[in-house]
Design a protein around this motif. Structure first.
Motif, short mmCIF file in Angstrom:
data_model
loop_
_atom_site.label_atom_id
_atom_site.label_comp_id
_atom_site.label_asym_id
_atom_site.label_seq_id
_atom_site.Cartn_x
_atom_site.Cartn_y
_atom_site.Cartn_z
N PRO A 43 0.81 -1.23 0.00
CA PRO A 43 0.00 0.00 0.00
C PRO A 43 0.84 1.28 0.00
O PRO A 43 1.89 1.34 0.67
CB PRO A 43 -0.80 -0.11 1.29
CG PRO A 43 -0.87 -1.58 1.58
CD PRO A 43 0.44 -2.13 1.11
N THR A 44 0.41 2.26 -0.75
CA THR A 44 0.97 3.61 -0.65
C THR A 44 -0.20 4.50 -0.27
O THR A 44 -1.33 4.26 -0.69
CB THR A 44 1.57 4.11 -1.97
OG1 THR A 44 0.52 4.13 -2.95
CG2 THR A 44 2.71 3.21 -2.44
N SER A 45 0.05 5.52 0.56
CA SER A 45 -1.05 6.35 1.03
C SER A 45 -0.57 7.77 1.24
O SER A 45 0.54 7.99 1.73
CB SER A 45 -1.58 5.78 2.36
OG SER A 45 -2.52 6.66 2.93
N VAL A 47 -1.89 9.56 3.42
CA VAL A 47 -2.22 9.82 4.83
C VAL A 47 -0.94 9.87 5.65
O VAL A 47 -0.07 9.01 5.52
CB VAL A 47 -3.18 8.73 5.36
CG1 VAL A 47 -3.42 8.89 6.85
CG2 VAL A 47 -4.49 8.77 4.58
N THR A 92 -8.51 10.11 6.78
CA THR A 92 -7.83 9.04 6.03
C THR A 92 -8.45 9.06 4.63
O THR A 92 -9.36 9.85 4.36
CB THR A 92 -8.06 7.65 6.65
OG1 THR A 92 -9.42 7.26 6.43
CG2 THR A 92 -7.76 7.63 8.15
N THR A 93 -7.99 8.20 3.74
CA THR A 93 -8.55 8.21 2.38
C THR A 93 -10.04 7.85 2.37
O THR A 93 -10.76 8.24 1.46
CB THR A 93 -7.78 7.23 1.47
OG1 THR A 93 -7.71 5.97 2.14
CG2 THR A 93 -6.38 7.73 1.19
N SER A 94 -10.51 7.14 3.40
CA SER A 94 -11.90 6.69 3.40
C SER A 94 -12.78 7.32 4.48
O SER A 94 -13.99 7.18 4.44
CB SER A 94 -11.95 5.17 3.59
OG SER A 94 -11.34 4.84 4.83
N THR A 288 -4.11 -2.87 6.93
CA THR A 288 -4.49 -2.01 5.79
C THR A 288 -5.57 -1.00 6.16
O THR A 288 -5.85 -0.11 5.36
CB THR A 288 -4.98 -2.86 4.60
OG1 THR A 288 -5.98 -3.76 5.06
CG2 THR A 288 -3.82 -3.61 3.96
N ALA A 290 -6.37 2.14 7.89
CA ALA A 290 -5.93 3.34 8.60
C ALA A 290 -6.92 3.58 9.73
O ALA A 290 -8.14 3.44 9.53
CB ALA A 290 -5.91 4.52 7.64
N PRO A 320 -1.79 5.66 9.51
CA PRO A 320 -2.08 5.34 8.10
C PRO A 320 -2.08 3.84 7.83
O PRO A 320 -1.52 3.06 8.60
CB PRO A 320 -0.92 6.01 7.34
CG PRO A 320 -0.34 7.01 8.28
CD PRO A 320 -0.54 6.43 9.66
N SER A 321 -2.68 3.48 6.69
CA SER A 321 -2.63 2.09 6.22
C SER A 321 -1.19 1.61 6.13
O SER A 321 -0.32 2.30 5.60
CB SER A 321 -3.29 2.01 4.83
OG SER A 321 -2.99 0.77 4.24
N GLN A 344 -13.35 -2.96 4.08
CA GLN A 344 -12.24 -3.72 3.46
C GLN A 344 -12.45 -5.22 3.59
O GLN A 344 -12.11 -5.98 2.69
CB GLN A 344 -10.91 -3.33 4.10
CG GLN A 344 -10.43 -1.96 3.70
CD GLN A 344 -8.94 -1.80 3.98
OE1 GLN A 344 -8.15 -2.72 3.80
NE2 GLN A 344 -8.56 -0.61 4.39
#
Ligand code: 1HN
Length: 355
Positions: A43-45, A47, A92-94, A288, A290, A320-321, A344
């Motif tokens: 994973p890249t993030s 966050v 976070t992204t979500s 995974t 976050a 983060p994730s 997820q």
């Protein structure tokens, strides 16, 4: 074909550049230039790990309280925005996180939306969230859910300011472009009362439920329960800590469950609490999902990747994730956390690694 340049030659490369330039106006792009960034080996993030000290956030929120009413603001909230995602209103992204203030006598008008929300009480005692017209009286560190498309309003009939953490799946719903929201018709502020406060907890919160098909079965069968009191979850953690060694990676940890299916509390959001006994340090763990944490009690340290943070009561922090998390408890350390693990896991994406 016959006079095409050899693949990889300088001539081929410059012809490819010309091809990209010709295609771009038609919104066509070569995958081979970006594939490695689209499908990464891990994973890249965007966050970043971050800690919000509660006292500083609280001071700003109280100042906002002098300047705008809950009714004017609709919701008087300071967004905890991730420093790696400026302008996103996302933690976070979500997920979204915010601190909401409701002063004595105030109401936050009734509405509903397709976003799922949780409230985790930071301070104050006795304000309410009403879900479909049933009040949950909110006490410090209670968890209250407002699952998607359920009517909810808040009011503070206590004598003190109430501050709680709002956790929502706003970025997830934005990703799917599936946001709908509405207010009660005719400008009504509060939903008419449908049941006395605590009714759902009594009917559905004790490993019981009303018979299906009867008028007593008021709640939607998929998500019956919406109030998880601190007094109950804290006692469960305490009992657990008395009777067994902590898990090396998590400490004593309990997940909040939806009694209808034994799964996470909402379709997109999972929530849990953990207790790390004084002096205990976890082994590093990554996952995974976050996660946003609240320090409920105690002091300690968190190491997130190469970042170190000092934790004090009511501070909030985000992991983060796939960043490695290590926690150390200076005194008994109690944390609340929420993440998108619920979504997820349904999508077959969730993974963890324990060192
Ligand atoms: C919301 O409904 C509340 O009900 C709080 O208290 C924060 C942020 C964005 C969208 C809806 C609430 C919110 C929200």
């Amino acid at each position: 074909m016959t006079d095409a340049p050899a693949p990889g030659s300088n001539e081929a490369r410059s012809l490819l550049q010309a091809l990209y330039k010709e295609m771009a106006p038609q919104h066509l792009f070569p995958l081979w230039e970006v594939l490695h960034a689209l499908v990464t080996p891990k994973p890249t993030s965007p966050v970043q790990p971050h800690l919000w000290q509660y006292d500083a956030a609280r001071a700003h929120l109280l100042r906002a309280g002098d300047l705008i009413s809950a009714e004017q603001a609709e919701r008087r909230v300071l967004i905890l925005e991730n420093p790696g995602m400026p302008g996103s209103s996302a933690v976070t992204t979500s997920l979204y996180a915010g601190l909401q203030l409701i002063l004595p006598g105030e109401v936050a008008p009734c509405h509903r939306h397709t976003q799922c929300a949780l409230r985790f009480v930071m301070e104050g005692d006795g304000a309410f969230t009403a879900l479909d017209g049933e009040k949950a009286i909110m006490r410090p560190f209670d968890l209250v859910l407002t699952p998607n498309w359920q009517w909810h309003d808040h009011g503070n009939t206590s004598g003190q300011p109430m501050i709680w953490l709002d956790g929502l799946d706003i970025p997830t719903v934005r990703f799917y472009a599936a946001s709908f929201a509405e207010r009660l018709p005719d400008g009504a502020m509060a939903h008419p009362e449908t049941a006395p406060a605590g009714d759902t907890l009594a009917r559905y919160g004790r490993n019981l439920r009303p018979f299906a098909g009867t008028t007593a079965a008021r709640r939607p069968s998929r998500l019956p329960l919406f109030h998880y009191p601190y007094a109950e979850w804290r006692e469960s953690l305490a009992a657990m800590a008395r009777g067994a060694d902590p898990d090396p990676h998590l400490g004593h940890a309990l997940e909040f469950v939806n009694p209808a299916d034994g799964g996470p509390v909402m379709p997109t959001i999972a929530a849990h609490v953990r207790l790390l006994p004084k002096g205990f340090a976890t082994r590093p763990r990554r996952a995974t999902d976050a996660t946003v944490f609240v320090v409920v009690e105690g002091e300690g340290r968190a190491r997130i990747g190469d970042r170190e943070m000092t934790l004090a009561p009511r501070d909030l922090f985000v992991v983060p994730s796939w960043e490695s998390l290590t926690l150390e408890a200076a005194g008994d350390l109690v944390l609340f956390g929420y993440s998108d693990a619920a979504a997820q896991q349904k999508l077959g994406l969730w993974r963890e690694a324990r060192e």
